[in-house]
Design an enzyme around this catalytic site. Structure first.
Site, PDB file in Angstrom:
ATOM      1  N   HIS A 261       0.831  -1.645  -0.003  1.00  9.04           N
ATOM      2  CA  HIS A 261      -0.118  -0.625  -0.039  1.00  9.04           C
ATOM      3  C   HIS A 261       0.963   1.211  -0.039  1.00  9.04           C
ATOM      4  CE1 HIS A 261      -3.639   1.883   1.001  1.00  9.04           C
ATOM      5  NE2 HIS A 261      -2.923   2.918   0.957  1.00  9.04           N
ATOM      6  N   GLU A 262       2.384   1.210   1.032  1.00  8.90           N
ATOM      7  CA  GLU A 262       2.827   2.523   1.320  1.00  8.90           C
ATOM      8  C   GLU A 262       3.666   2.813  -0.260  1.00  8.90           C
ATOM      9  OE1 GLU A 262       1.755   4.642   3.143  1.00  8.90           O
ATOM     10  OE2 GLU A 262       0.702   3.471   4.454  1.00  8.90           O
ATOM     11  N   HIS A 265       1.536   4.151  -2.825  1.00  7.46           N
ATOM     12  CA  HIS A 265       1.986   6.235  -2.477  1.00  7.46           C
ATOM     13  C   HIS A 265       3.494   6.658  -3.217  1.00  7.46           C
ATOM     14  CE1 HIS A 265      -1.999   6.812  -0.398  1.00  7.46           C
ATOM     15  NE2 HIS A 265      -2.093   6.157   0.306  1.00  7.46           N
ATOM     16  N   GLU A 291      -4.573   7.839  -2.899  1.00  8.47           N
ATOM     17  CA  GLU A 291      -4.832   6.667  -2.602  1.00  8.47           C
ATOM     18  C   GLU A 291      -5.103   5.578  -3.816  1.00  8.47           C
ATOM     19  OE1 GLU A 291      -5.047   5.850   0.560  1.00  8.47           O
ATOM     20  OE2 GLU A 291      -6.016   4.119   0.842  1.00  8.47           O
TER      21      GLU A 291
HETATM   22 ZN    ZN Z   1      -3.174   5.154   1.731  1.00  6.30          ZN
END
Ligand code: ZN
Length: 499
Positions: A261-262, A265, A291
């Site tokens: 997830h990170e 980003h 996101e």
């Molecule tokens: Zn996030």
């Protein structure tokens, strides 16, 4: 380029340098700062925030913006003037006393929320939330808005978005999600998640995370991975992106999906346009688009069967004892289990957005005065029952679970669902443009997708607004259809359901 614009850009670079220092200080605060450093760090960060504000609304920069607004600008120059004008006029409209009062109320309100959640007693937080809502309404009145008052708050996180446009999309989503959750629940199928909560030694989890980061194309010469209690992605520029994660020795998905997830980003940050560095055109456009990048990688790639076709054998090699008897179907089902639950951050892909829709609706109701703060716990519980078929036994597991409102973050929640919707729409388009995408993912070749995202989304910086970008990349306006189809295709087959 005109002398006026050159001077303007010099000022923007100074603002970016102040943000650079703030970014590094807040990253350090969450990772390496010793506890006693907190007081002086708070002071230093307050000073920097004040300097940034002063610089942003300095008469020189205000008059540069005024001059440039009259010039016929195109390309990045037009984007930079538009963005600084937007930030500047927002700041100029807010008197210092209001900003200070809000910041003090938020920090005291946050303390009260911690206590209220601990005791599961909403009454302790209620007066603070009432004050926060009142101050936020004052902010909205002062900065001004078209249509719903909520738009003034939403604009801080999802610039140019409007409640009138997203509410019908969210309503359509809800109409489809509620029966889907009911159907899945009715199957009574709960795959064995025991495979995920065995002992998984942290050193091996680290090796796995590093491998996936490398395969995704996250550049370690322009980034780092460190530990944090609440993982996040921050940094100072596209060339210095700080990811964080946390490991739990008895729960594999936490660090693995958290890291992916990170990194989603992080890839966005590293992919921002180099030729616009230090100016708004070179920054990300909105929290929703940000996101979308993390959710696309975490859920649409990281929880896909193709992904585990390649990575499960690698995972078995790292954890032979835990996984030698687990086959692909069982593992895939375990990381995609759907079950209505009380806590948003633990929710699966199907139920997650219902948690957000509930919050979005309640925020709109609070701001428009349709629900009073005192009525929130009851309204919350009622909607949980309607949307997910479960009722929180207490406020700690209900209305008090998130920190956002106590920090004054009203208008923030919808960016999570926007992120999921954008992600599905982008991923659908990626499949059109990259016909071999599934086969590539199944071979651990993640770079073609990364390059596609770099070109289509990351390199655009804030040259297009979020809604323009979605249309530019996919040829269609934001719609819930892509996400709904994605869910049906994936979870329909997992749970043996057809539409
Ligand atoms: Zn996030």
């Amino acid at each position: 380029m005109s002398r006026t614009y050159e001077t303007f850009v010099e000022r923007l670079h100074e603002l970016a340098d102040l943000s650079h220092a703030q970014g590094l200080m807040s990253w350090d605060q969450e990772t390496y700062m010793p506890p006693r450093g907190a007081a002086m760090r708070a002071r230093a960060m307050g000073t920097l925030a004040g300097l940034y504000h002063e610089r942003l609304i300095a008469p020189e920069l205000v008059s540069l913006v005024a001059d440039l607004k009259n010039a016929e600008l195109t390309g990045d120059a037009a984007v930079n003037v538009r963005e600084i004008d937007r930030q500047q006029s927002r700041s100029l409209k807010l008197p210092k006393e209001l900003v200070v009062e809000l910041s003090q109320t938020e920090s005291l309100g946050h303390e009260a929320w911690i206590e209220a959640r601990k005791k599961s007693d909403f009454a302790l937080f209620q007066p603070w939330l009432e004050k926060i809502v009142a101050l936020k309404k004052e902010v909205a009145e002062r900065v001004g808005y078209e249509g719903a008052m909520y738009n003034a708050l939403l604009d801080e996180y999802e610039p140019y978005a409007r409640a009138e446009e997203i509410a019908p999309v969210f309503a359509q989503l809800k109409e489809q999600l509620v029966p889907l959750v009911e159907q899945i629940t009715a199957t009574g199928q709960y795959p064995v998640r025991g495979v995920l909560d065995q002992e998984y030694p942290i050193e091996q989890q680290e090796l796995l995370g590093q491998q996936v980061l490398a395969d995704m194309g996250f550049d370690m010469e322009a980034g780092r991975l460190d530990l944090a209690v609440h993982p996040f992605c921050a940094g100072t520029s596209r060339d210095d992106v700080r990811l964080t994660t946390r490991y739990s020795a008895d729960w594999l998905p936490g660090s693995l999906f958290g890291t992916i997830h990170e990194a989603g980003h992080g890839l966005y940050e590293q992919g921002l346009p180099a030729d616009a560095i230090g100016t708004p055109a070179g920054e990300s456009i909105s929290l929703g688009i940000h996101e979308s990048q993390s959710r696309l990688w975490e859920n649409m790639v990281g929880r896909s069967k193709a992904f585990w076709t390649h990575y499960l054998p690698k995972l078995r090699a790292l954890f032979p004892q835990q996984l030698s008897a687990v086959d692909l179907d069982a593992f895939y089902a375990a990381v995609n289990q759907v079950e209505p639950s009380l806590i948003r951050v633990e929710a699966d892909e199907v139920t997650y957005n219902l948690h957000i829709l509930l919050r979005f609706e309640l925020e709109c109701d609070l701001i428009e005065g349709r629900v009073a703060v005192a009525e929130l716990p009851a309204a919350w519980n009622e909607r949980m029952e309607q949307y997910l078929g479960i009722r929180p036994p207490n406020d700690a597991l209900g209305v008090l679970q998130d920190t956002h409102w106590s920090c004054g973050l009203l208008g923030y929640f919808p960016t999570y669902t926007l992120g999921n919707l954008y992600a599905a729409q982008f991923f659908h388009q990626a499949h059109q443009d990259l016909p071999d995408l599934e086969a590539q993912i199944a071979q651990g070749e993640l770079r073609p997708l990364k390059t596609w995202l770099n070109e289509k989304i990351h390199a655009r910086g804030s040259r297009a607004t979020a809604s323009e970008l979605v249309e530019e990349v996919t040829g269609a306006k934001l719609s819930a259809d892509y996400f709904i189809s994605y869910l049906w295709e994936k979870f329909g087959s997992l749970y043996g359901l057809s539409r």
